[in-house]
Design a protein around this motif. Sequence first.
Motif, PDB file in Angstrom:
ATOM      1  N   UNK A  47       0.821  -1.200   0.000  1.00  0.00           N
ATOM      2  CA  UNK A  47       0.000   0.000   0.000  1.00  0.00           C
ATOM      3  C   UNK A  47       0.860   1.257   0.000  1.00  0.00           C
ATOM      4  N   UNK A  48       0.335   2.271  -0.638  1.00  0.00           N
ATOM      5  CA  UNK A  48       1.048   3.532  -0.713  1.00  0.00           C
ATOM      6  C   UNK A  48       0.073   4.678  -0.476  1.00  0.00           C
ATOM      7  N   UNK A  49       0.409   5.559   0.447  1.00  0.00           N
ATOM      8  CA  UNK A  49      -0.448   6.710   0.715  1.00  0.00           C
ATOM      9  C   UNK A  49      -0.426   7.699  -0.449  1.00  0.00           C
ATOM     10  N   UNK A  50       0.545   7.547  -1.355  1.00  0.00           N
ATOM     11  CA  UNK A  50       0.582   8.404  -2.539  1.00  0.00           C
ATOM     12  C   UNK A  50      -0.644   8.171  -3.425  1.00  0.00           C
ATOM     13  N   UNK A 221      -2.885  -2.332  18.044  1.00  0.00           N
ATOM     14  CA  UNK A 221      -1.926  -3.407  18.263  1.00  0.00           C
ATOM     15  C   UNK A 221      -0.627  -3.148  17.510  1.00  0.00           C
ATOM     16  N   UNK A 222       0.412  -3.835  17.927  1.00  0.00           N
ATOM     17  CA  UNK A 222       1.724  -3.666  17.305  1.00  0.00           C
ATOM     18  C   UNK A 222       1.673  -4.013  15.823  1.00  0.00           C
ATOM     19  N   UNK A 223       0.885  -5.026  15.455  1.00  0.00           N
ATOM     20  CA  UNK A 223       0.879  -5.427  14.046  1.00  0.00           C
ATOM     21  C   UNK A 223       0.240  -4.357  13.158  1.00  0.00           C
ATOM     22  N   UNK A 224      -0.711  -3.568  13.693  1.00  0.00           N
ATOM     23  CA  UNK A 224      -1.289  -2.480  12.908  1.00  0.00           C
ATOM     24  C   UNK A 224      -0.254  -1.373  12.713  1.00  0.00           C
ATOM     25  N   UNK A 225       0.515  -1.084  13.778  1.00  0.00           N
ATOM     26  CA  UNK A 225       1.593  -0.110  13.642  1.00  0.00           C
ATOM     27  C   UNK A 225       2.623  -0.588  12.623  1.00  0.00           C
ATOM     28  N   UNK A 226       2.909  -1.889  12.631  1.00  0.00           N
ATOM     29  CA  UNK A 226       3.834  -2.453  11.642  1.00  0.00           C
ATOM     30  C   UNK A 226       3.310  -2.298  10.227  1.00  0.00           C
ATOM     31  N   UNK A 227       2.004  -2.515  10.050  1.00  0.00           N
ATOM     32  CA  UNK A 227       1.367  -2.326   8.739  1.00  0.00           C
ATOM     33  C   UNK A 227       1.536  -0.885   8.268  1.00  0.00           C
ATOM     34  N   UNK A 228       1.249   0.074   9.150  1.00  0.00           N
ATOM     35  CA  UNK A 228       1.352   1.485   8.780  1.00  0.00           C
ATOM     36  C   UNK A 228       2.801   1.880   8.492  1.00  0.00           C
ATOM     37  N   UNK A 229       3.747   1.303   9.236  1.00  0.00           N
ATOM     38  CA  UNK A 229       5.155   1.609   9.006  1.00  0.00           C
ATOM     39  C   UNK A 229       5.599   1.124   7.630  1.00  0.00           C
ATOM     40  N   UNK A 230       5.240  -0.098   7.264  1.00  0.00           N
ATOM     41  CA  UNK A 230       5.634  -0.605   5.948  1.00  0.00           C
ATOM     42  C   UNK A 230       4.941   0.159   4.832  1.00  0.00           C
ATOM     43  N   UNK A 231       3.678   0.576   5.060  1.00  0.00           N
ATOM     44  CA  UNK A 231       2.986   1.392   4.059  1.00  0.00           C
ATOM     45  C   UNK A 231       3.709   2.719   3.866  1.00  0.00           C
ATOM     46  N   UNK A 233       6.960   3.262   4.457  1.00  0.00           N
ATOM     47  CA  UNK A 233       8.230   2.965   3.772  1.00  0.00           C
ATOM     48  C   UNK A 233       7.996   2.745   2.279  1.00  0.00           C
ATOM     49  N   UNK A 234       6.886   2.085   1.941  1.00  0.00           N
ATOM     50  CA  UNK A 234       6.573   1.867   0.528  1.00  0.00           C
ATOM     51  C   UNK A 234       6.250   3.189  -0.156  1.00  0.00           C
ATOM     52  N   UNK A 235       5.532   4.063   0.548  1.00  0.00           N
ATOM     53  CA  UNK A 235       5.198   5.380   0.010  1.00  0.00           C
ATOM     54  C   UNK A 235       6.457   6.191  -0.276  1.00  0.00           C
TER      55      UNK A 235
END
Length: 312
Positions: A47-50, A221-231, A233-235
């Motif tokens: 996912x990309x916020x762009x 949860x930590x896994x949601x924060x991990x999801x947002x972090x990778x999104x 980084x991808x952005x």
Amino acid sequence: MGEVVVAVLLGLVIGNVISLPGTLAPGIRFSFHSLLRVAIVILGAQFSFAQVVAIGGKAVLMIVVLMTLALLVAHTLGRLAGVPGRLATLIGVGTAVCGNTAITATAPVIRAQDEEVSFAVATNTLFGTAAVFLYPLLGHWIGLSSAAFGTWAGTAVNDTSQVVATGFAYSDAAGKVATAVKLTRNALMGPVIVGIGLWYGRGGASTGAASFGSRMRQSIPVFVLGFLLLALLNTLGVIARLGSLSHRDLPHVLQDISRFLILVALSGVGLSTRLRAMRKIGATPFLVGFATAATTALASYFLIRWLGPAGG
């Protein structure tokens, strides 16, 4: 029929036909509770916020309105029909965001039962698959342009694969618009899950600042924060850059890993689900799912007529 449905169905058949030894129970729980969280974190790399910026403010507004509407309709109808609140949430988030992926990502946040996850996946798949066949026929019947139909499919059809199939069944131009709109919906999955977690955690703490802090810890949860972090980084292009340095298509590799882990997790859901418990839930959730999908589709159509299609 997508691989997610096959995984759940195989798990249901094996878990209800064969008497599995108790020694397998810890592994089945691990697949759903632990591997699923890892899969969701890795999913963020897709996912990309762009995408939210690229599609335009008008389309983003439509998406936010329709996502909110789907969740409200599912909850309201679910309460009136006596559907369990967590099941109604899963049906709503499946319709609002990105189908089975959103359902599996939301389930651990709201502590949904395995039977509720299986039921929500079945409901989401049924109406999403029907949309692949019905939407192009309806689009031609009412004379939608490719841009309008692509916006309609992208905002109202559930799963990403179903959106892509629906859009390109209409025209190449519609398929491209539908894909862009749907990816924008997907990019908003993290914030939606955080919001749902906060909503479910609102009654579990005392008042004041301690209450908000407790709700934040419980609901993000930590896994949601991990999801947002990778999104993120991808952005920023970090994941693509790492792929170039390693001479591998890293986003594609991560996508395959996440997809595999989700299949393993949903197989675990099927294995631990008892059809007896699903029968107790009854057929009412299917009606709630149909009403939610139909309301979202109609509202999307009228918003497109009022505001115009994405990019228009």
